[in-house]
Write an enzyme that holds these catalytic residues in place. Structure first.
Site, PDB file in Angstrom:
ATOM      1  N   ASP A   1     109.353 102.205 -43.393  1.00 44.62           N
ATOM      2  CA  ASP A   1     108.871 101.851 -44.726  1.00 44.62           C
ATOM      3  C   ASP A   1     107.339 101.710 -44.606  1.00 44.62           C
ATOM      4  O   ASP A   1     106.814 101.608 -43.485  1.00 44.62           O
ATOM      5  CB  ASP A   1     109.548 100.514 -45.080  1.00 44.62           C
ATOM      6  CG  ASP A   1     108.930  99.818 -46.260  1.00 44.62           C
ATOM      7  OD1 ASP A   1     108.797 100.448 -47.311  1.00 44.62           O
ATOM      8  OD2 ASP A   1     108.555  98.632 -46.118  1.00 44.62           O
TER       9      ASP A   1
ATOM     10  N   ASP B   1     110.801  96.126 -44.901  1.00 46.14           N
ATOM     11  CA  ASP B   1     110.657  94.695 -45.218  1.00 46.14           C
ATOM     12  C   ASP B   1     111.219  94.292 -46.566  1.00 46.14           C
ATOM     13  O   ASP B   1     111.244  93.116 -46.897  1.00 46.14           O
ATOM     14  CB  ASP B   1     109.161  94.321 -45.224  1.00 46.14           C
ATOM     15  CG  ASP B   1     108.449  94.875 -46.443  1.00 46.14           C
ATOM     16  OD1 ASP B   1     108.663  96.073 -46.754  1.00 46.14           O
ATOM     17  OD2 ASP B   1     107.721  94.130 -47.110  1.00 46.14           O
TER      18      ASP B   1
HETATM   19  O1  LIG Z   1     108.740 100.834 -50.085  1.00 42.05           O
HETATM   20  P1  LIG Z   1     107.355 100.320 -49.817  1.00 42.05           P
HETATM   21  O2  LIG Z   1     106.507 101.306 -49.079  1.00 42.05           O
HETATM   22  O3  LIG Z   1     107.376  98.978 -49.137  1.00 42.05           O
HETATM   23  O4  LIG Z   1     106.691 100.109 -51.255  1.00 42.05           O
HETATM   24  C1  LIG Z   1     107.119  99.036 -52.109  1.00 42.05           C
HETATM   25  C2  LIG Z   1     106.009  98.699 -53.075  1.00 42.05           C
HETATM   26  O5  LIG Z   1     104.861  98.467 -52.260  1.00 42.05           O
HETATM   27  C3  LIG Z   1     103.606  98.237 -52.919  1.00 42.05           C
HETATM   28  O6  LIG Z   1     103.607  96.927 -53.454  1.00 42.05           O
HETATM   29  C4  LIG Z   1     103.672  95.921 -52.476  1.00 42.05           C
HETATM   30  O7  LIG Z   1     102.510  96.007 -51.619  1.00 42.05           O
HETATM   31  C5  LIG Z   1     101.242  95.774 -52.286  1.00 42.05           C
HETATM   32  C6  LIG Z   1     100.131  96.003 -51.281  1.00 42.05           C
HETATM   33  O8  LIG Z   1     100.265  95.196 -50.150  1.00 42.05           O
HETATM   34  C7  LIG Z   1     101.237  94.347 -52.873  1.00 42.05           C
HETATM   35  O9  LIG Z   1     100.017  94.107 -53.567  1.00 42.05           O
HETATM   36  C8  LIG Z   1     102.429  94.206 -53.844  1.00 42.05           C
HETATM   37  O10 LIG Z   1     102.491  92.873 -54.321  1.00 42.05           O
HETATM   38  C9  LIG Z   1     103.739  94.545 -53.137  1.00 42.05           C
HETATM   39  O11 LIG Z   1     104.822  94.540 -54.055  1.00 42.05           O
HETATM   40  C10 LIG Z   1     103.334  99.293 -53.961  1.00 42.05           C
HETATM   41  O12 LIG Z   1     102.167  98.960 -54.663  1.00 42.05           O
HETATM   42  C11 LIG Z   1     104.523  99.499 -54.886  1.00 42.05           C
HETATM   43  O13 LIG Z   1     104.249 100.571 -55.763  1.00 42.05           O
HETATM   44  C12 LIG Z   1     105.734  99.856 -54.029  1.00 42.05           C
HETATM   45  O14 LIG Z   1     106.842 100.090 -54.847  1.00 42.05           O
END
Ligand SMILES: O=P(O)(O)OC[C@H]1O[C@H](O[C@H]2O[C@H](CO)[C@@H](O)[C@H](O)[C@H]2O)[C@H](O)[C@@H](O)[C@@H]1O
Length: 360
Positions: free
Chosen positions: A108, A300
């Site tokens: 991921d 995660d």
């Molecule tokens: O499947 P992933 O690669 O883990 O993506 C899931 C989401 O991740 C991002 O949001 C998350 O990370 C950001 C940066 O650290 C943080 O600001 C946010 O609060 C988290 O939810 C991404 O921006 C999303 O679009 C993804 O879906």
């Protein structure tokens, strides 16, 4: 909020939602429901959905952060129990399970390869991590499976030799077993939600407009799905944000709403997720039902649980959840944070190199 006090059944919530999973955990929340008109047939139900959403949003606020600057020697200060051992502590066991098998690595992105940061556009992985992932891909087929759209996650990882599955696995580019005219592997693209693109675009525009009224809210498009971030939204505004999002989704029964790390995720209500993507990728790597592969999946978030479940149900491979706090998971092991993921990958690369040296 303790784990016991927040794990709830949908009956207990009595919210009229078709909840697939309703488990609130200390740091992250996870809930999934179809947001269709059919489910929200009066104002009271809409209010219940909003208040349930706010409860989930509240539960996704990290309460404890303890910086770890270097790799800890043991996992003795972890609150994970014996059921889920620390993957670094079980390293030998994990690599010995790969004897006679090909390891296939699934990673991921956010919270696994890059630390969680306030601004999603600034979620860079370190150069050291990039090098380790590059080395990993030299020895094992390696896929990045992310909620981000494929292009965006590639923009962060910037490693050409990898497989990328973006939009929670709804946008895959993987190698095929067949060869192209130059003798290289042909690439396969798979986009099971392409018919939803116009709808996702439409909802993106509406939500962007509506979120202007919520200071700090950010709508991110991930091509086949959308993220509504509330990390920078004052808690007093969460109900207003949930109200706006759910009232828009009421008009789109073909979409569903899930909750991640300070984010509301909107995606097509199809039977496709990171677990399905994992199965698809194993098949395209030539390991459909074979026992000659050891898939290792590290993630995660709630969406990674679908992949952990696939491995658990197949009785094959290793699921590793990245979390500092114990939570309900189908993963077998845990690591606390991206720096530990890096040490784990480094360990695998080293182990592979030394086994090559030994056999030379
Ligand atoms: O499947 P992933 O690669 O883990 O993506 C899931 C989401 O991740 C991002 O949001 C998350 O990370 C950001 C940066 O650290 C943080 O600001 C946010 O609060 C988290 O939810 C991404 O921006 C999303 O679009 C993804 O879906």
């Amino acid at each position: 909020m303790t784990k016991q006090s927040v794990v709830a059944s949908d009956a207990k919530l009595g919210n009229g939602l078709q909840a697939v999973s309703l488990q609130l955990l200390p740091e992250e929340s996870c809930m999934e429901f179809s947001s269709g008109r059919n489910l929200v047939n009066n104002e009271t139900e809409q209010e219940k959905i909003v208040s349930t959403s706010v409860a989930f949003m509240r539960a996704s606020s990290p309460r404890r952060t303890r910086p770890t600057d270097s790799l800890p020697e043991t996992d003795q200060d972890s609150c994970w129990g014996v059921d889920h051992p620390w993957a670094l502590g079980m390293f030998e066991k994990i690599v010995s399970a790969s004897r006679g098998k090909q390891i296939a690595m699934f990673l991921d992105y956010d919270g696994t390869l890059s630390p969680i940061v306030v601004d999603p556009d600034q979620a860079f992985m370190s150069e050291e991590m990039r090098e380790v992932v590059k080395d990993t891909a030299r020895y094992f087929p390696t896929a990045i499976v992310s909620g981000r759209c494929k292009e965006k996650v590639y923009g962060f990882v910037r490693l050409p030799g990898l497989i990328y599955a973006g939009s929670h696995g709804m946008d895959i580019r993987a190698p095929s077993k067949s060869r192209n005219e130059k003798g290289g592997n042909k690439a396969v693209s798979f986009q099971p939600a392409s018919e939803f693109l116009p709808t996702i675009d439409e909802v993106y525009k509406i939500l962007e407009e509506r979120m202007k009224a919520i200071p700090g809210a950010k709508v991110e498009t991930n091509k086949f799905c959308l993220s509504v971030h509330f990390r920078c939204v004052d808690e007093k505004e969460w109900a207003a944000l949930a109200e706006q999002v759910t009232s828009v989704l009421k008009e789109y029964p073909e979409l569903k709403l899930t909750y991640g790390r300070k984010v509301l995720e909107i995606s097509p209500a199809i039977n496709w997720n990171k677990g399905k993507a994992l199965e698809f990728l194993l098949k395209s790597l030539g390991h459909a039902n074979s026992d000659d592969v050891l898939p290792i999946y590290i993630g995660d978030d709630r969406t990674d649980e679908d992949a952990f479940k696939v491995l658990r149900d197949r009785g094959q491979g290793v699921g590793i959840v990245v979390s500092k706090v114990a939570k309900e998971t189908s993963a077998a092991y845990y690591l606390r944070e991206p720096s530990e993921v890096m040490y784990f990958l480094k360990g695998l690369v080293e182990w592979k190199r030394s086994s090559f040296r030994a056999s030379a």
